[in-house]
Design an enzyme around this catalytic site. Structure first.
Site, PDB file in Angstrom:
ATOM      1  N   SER A 117       0.857  -1.188   0.000  1.00 42.80           N
ATOM      2  CA  SER A 117       0.000   0.000   0.000  1.00 42.80           C
ATOM      3  C   SER A 117       0.882   1.222   0.000  1.00 42.80           C
ATOM      4  O   SER A 117       2.041   1.174   0.450  1.00 42.80           O
ATOM      5  CB  SER A 117      -0.890  -0.019   1.251  1.00 42.80           C
ATOM      6  OG  SER A 117      -1.510   1.229   1.457  1.00 42.80           O
ATOM      7  N   TYR A 172      -2.473  -0.792  11.017  1.00 46.31           N
ATOM      8  CA  TYR A 172      -2.363  -1.235   9.623  1.00 46.31           C
ATOM      9  C   TYR A 172      -1.118  -0.643   8.961  1.00 46.31           C
ATOM     10  O   TYR A 172      -0.362  -1.350   8.285  1.00 46.31           O
ATOM     11  CB  TYR A 172      -3.623  -0.828   8.863  1.00 46.31           C
ATOM     12  CG  TYR A 172      -3.589  -1.106   7.377  1.00 46.31           C
ATOM     13  CD1 TYR A 172      -3.883  -2.370   6.882  1.00 46.31           C
ATOM     14  CD2 TYR A 172      -3.267  -0.102   6.466  1.00 46.31           C
ATOM     15  CE1 TYR A 172      -3.862  -2.629   5.524  1.00 46.31           C
ATOM     16  CE2 TYR A 172      -3.246  -0.356   5.103  1.00 46.31           C
ATOM     17  CZ  TYR A 172      -3.548  -1.615   4.641  1.00 46.31           C
ATOM     18  OH  TYR A 172      -3.511  -1.871   3.293  1.00 46.31           O
ATOM     19  N   LYS A 188       2.094  -2.687   7.330  1.00 40.77           N
ATOM     20  CA  LYS A 188       2.517  -2.551   5.934  1.00 40.77           C
ATOM     21  C   LYS A 188       3.960  -2.044   5.845  1.00 40.77           C
ATOM     22  O   LYS A 188       4.712  -2.460   4.945  1.00 40.77           O
ATOM     23  CB  LYS A 188       1.570  -1.599   5.193  1.00 40.77           C
ATOM     24  CG  LYS A 188       0.194  -2.189   4.912  1.00 40.77           C
ATOM     25  CD  LYS A 188       0.273  -3.404   3.994  1.00 40.77           C
ATOM     26  CE  LYS A 188      -1.102  -3.926   3.622  1.00 40.77           C
ATOM     27  NZ  LYS A 188      -1.039  -5.118   2.743  1.00 40.77           N
TER      28      LYS A 188
END
Length: 341
Positions: free
Chosen positions: A141, A154, A158
């Site tokens: 991402s 999150y 990542k």
């Protein structure tokens, strides 16, 4: 069509990007092992694969369990054949300020999103390395480079995957291995995660616009599986400007996100306190529903990425597209900064 049907394993295959990616591989006639926790989503994904022309294999598994992931890989090879491609897409998250996320919730997001990627990679490597072939695709991402408010767990996971990927890539290059690995960094995508994410926000969560449809991401992932030599792929102009912007003006992004990061991740609709959350249990377990690949933002979702199209053309065109996108993004950031300054 591919020269031969490949065996592809996809984690997080029951919905969103994983579901769309399964359909994309299936359209080439590939055999696709679908790994996820849910029941209805897995069954729906398997039917999608069959309808698209592929051969599905449903495997219910929690990617936070390393032994279970390895058993899933073993079953995939027993029933479908040697694994050619492994796609790590499974993740979970919490929408809340750091102060309102419990330690066990940080742990769970890390175990699923980061360690699930590690366990999937190791399961793939243990089978690919002896054969000296295969491809591992990490689904990343823009938030692997740029943390944003309300998604700290999150973003951290990542970021960790990005570091893990770089280390692994260097090791494979050192060994002269025929196994390839690459990472695909996505923009905001219209997936069902905003219907099932654990949220403590006052309003319904949404991806930060512009929003792309999951098929845009799926096409990029399949292309990366075909051509894993680049260390990473950036998908969508917003991902490009986020990654480059963070390299050039990270302090400015801090201030902009401090002002707009909360509102841009929420709709005008109130958050429903009884909304299904999939942090600990699948959202589509008994009594649930098949959420599919798309979320609730189809009206604003983009089905095409100019940046992705340009990246397939000549190097000069690619460079021009990236430069133009970065310049446009920088101007937009400055305009927003002046407006709120």
């Amino acid at each position: 069509m591919a020269e031969r049907a490949r065996v592809v394993v996809i984690t997080g295959a029951s919905g969103g990007v994983g579901r769309a990616t399964a359909r994309e591989f299936a359209a080439r006639g590939d055999r696709v092992a679908l790994l996820a926790r849910g029941e209805k989503g897995l069954a729906g994904a398997a039917e999608d694969v069959r309808q698209a022309g592929g051969t599905p294999l449903e495997i219910s598994v929690d990617v936070a369990d390393a032994d279970a992931v390895d058993r899933a890989a073993e079953r995939a090879e027993e029933e479908l054949g040697p694994i050619d491609v492994w796609v790590n897409d499974a993740f979970t998250g919490v929408f809340a300020p750091v102060s309102r996320i419990a330690p066990e919730e940080f742990r769970r997001v890390t175990e699923v999103t980061y360690l699930g990627c590690v366990y999937g990679t190791k399961a793939a490597l243990s089978r690919m390395l002896p054969r000296d072939r295969g491809t591992i695709v990490q689904v990343g991402s823009a938030l692997a480079y740029r943390g944003i408010p309300l998604q700290s767990a999150y973003c951290a996971a990542k970021h960790a995957i990005q570091g893990f990927h770089e280390s692994l890539r260097c090791e494979l290059m050192h060994d002269g291995s025929g196994v390839g690995t690459t990472m695909v960094h996505l923009p905001a995508v219209n997936t069902p995660q905003f219907e099932w994410v654990l949220s403590r926000l006052p309003k319904h969560a949404q991806p930060v616009p512009p929003i792309y449809q999951p098929e845009v991401a799926a096409r990029a992932i399949v292309r990366a599986a075909d051509r894993p030599r680049p260390r990473e792929y950036w998908v969508g102009g917003s991902a490009v400007q986020t990654i480059l912007g963070n390299r050039l003006v990270p302090g400015l992004l801090d201030r902009i996100l401090a002002r707009s990061g909360y509102s841009s991740q929420q709709t005008d609709k109130p958050h429903l306190p009884d909304q299904t959350a999939n942090l600990w249990h699948p959202a589509d377990r008994s009594g649930g529903r098949d959420f599919g690949a798309h979320g609730s933002f189809d009206e604003s979702g983009r089905a095409f990425s100019v940046q992705q199209w340009a990246s397939r053309r000549t190097g000069r065109l690619t460079a021009a597209a990236i430069a133009a996108t970065a310049a446009a993004g920088t101007l937009a950031w400055r305009a927003l900064h002046r407006r709120h300054g």
